[in-house]
Design an enzyme around this catalytic site. Structure first.
Site, PDB file in Angstrom:
ATOM      1  CE1 TYR A   6      -4.461  -1.850   4.592  1.00 34.79           C
ATOM      2  CE2 TYR A   6      -3.385   0.274   4.285  1.00 34.79           C
ATOM      3  CZ  TYR A   6      -3.963  -0.862   3.758  1.00 34.79           C
ATOM      4  OH  TYR A   6      -4.049  -1.009   2.397  1.00 34.79           O
ATOM      5  CB  SER A  48      -0.885   0.004   1.253  1.00 31.91           C
ATOM      6  OG  SER A  48      -1.515   1.261   1.434  1.00 31.91           O
TER       7      SER A  48
END
Length: 253
Positions: free
Chosen positions: A155, A142
């Site tokens: 995350y 990401s």
């Protein structure tokens, strides 16, 4: 003849979002695809649609945090398609909270789905790839694996781990002919992004509109990311390993 003609692939989290787009693109390019997903009904629906269209796909119920399930997905590729050439470790979840707000259970679950799954799927897939003389693995990172983000501590930590795990795997398994790369999407219109809006208590459409604030002035689509993954697993990237491909409309720039 497509770019993946004759190849055999596994896509985790393949029933929706980026995973689904990758499954559809891989199949269109000639690959036989195992759709590994905890939502076996959705995976089966997709596999049947691909088969009706003339492609080759099968669904496998797979909780990517469980070693036995990951092993079964690899065995399905070998048993049904005769081998394995490509692994896309796509499955992932997000928890929008800082370290104080995040519970220990939430932290452990994010790490299990986002990081441990990459370890487990790769652990079972790499010996098969190596016996065949090589293959390609793409891990889903990401943009927030390359820089920090607000209220997303677990995350960000998990995706940073995936980015560096990718490098380590590329070093270890390059001599076996296995290329390992990382795709780092920006905000993409998927069920997970809409789940972020819910977690943050923001109106969904307003949240998605704000996500388009980047040089290319739009939010990403699952197909945008899938095309980047296709490049990394194809022969066009034959000398590409241990790298991170950012597909984010210029967001990090």
């Amino acid at each position: 003849m497509g770019a993946l003609a004759g190849k055999r692939a596994i896509v985790t989290g393949g029933a929706s979002g980026i995973g689904r787009a990758a499954v559809e693109l891989f199949a269109a390019e000639g690959a036989a695809v195992v759709i590994a997903d905890v939502n076996v009904a959705a995976a089966t629906f997709l596999a049947e649609a691909i088969t009706r269209a003339g492609g080759r796909a099968m669904a496998v119920e797979c909780d990517v945090t469980r070693s036995a399930d990951c092993r079964r997905a690899v065995e399905a590729a070998v048993g049904s398609f005769g081998g394995l050439d490509i692994l896309f470790n796509n499955a992932g979840i997000i928890c929008r909270a800082d370290v104080v707000e995040t519970t220990e259970e939430e932290w452990a679950h994010v790490m299990a789905v986002n990081v441990t799954s990459v370890f487990l799927m790769s652990k079972h897939a790499i010996p098969v790839l190596a016996r065949a003389g090589g293959g390609a693995i793409v891990n889903a990172g990401s943009g927030w694996g390359l820089r920090g983000g607000e209220r997303a501590s677990s995350y960000c930590a998990s995706k940073g781990a995936v980015v560096n795990l990718t490098r380590a795997m590329a070093i270890d398994h390059g001599p076996q002919g296995i290329r390992v790369n990382c795709i780092c999407p920006g905000d993409t219109d998927t069920p997970m992004l809409r789940e972020e809006a819910r977690q943050l208590g923001q109106p969904e459409e307003a949240f998605l509109a704000a996500s388009a604030d980047r040089p290319l002035a739009r939010i990403g689509t699952p197909a945008d990311i899938a095309r980047g993954v296709l490049y990394l697993v194809s022969d066009a990237a034959a000398w590409v390993t241990g790298t991170t491909l950012v597909v984010d409309g210029g967001g990090l720039a």
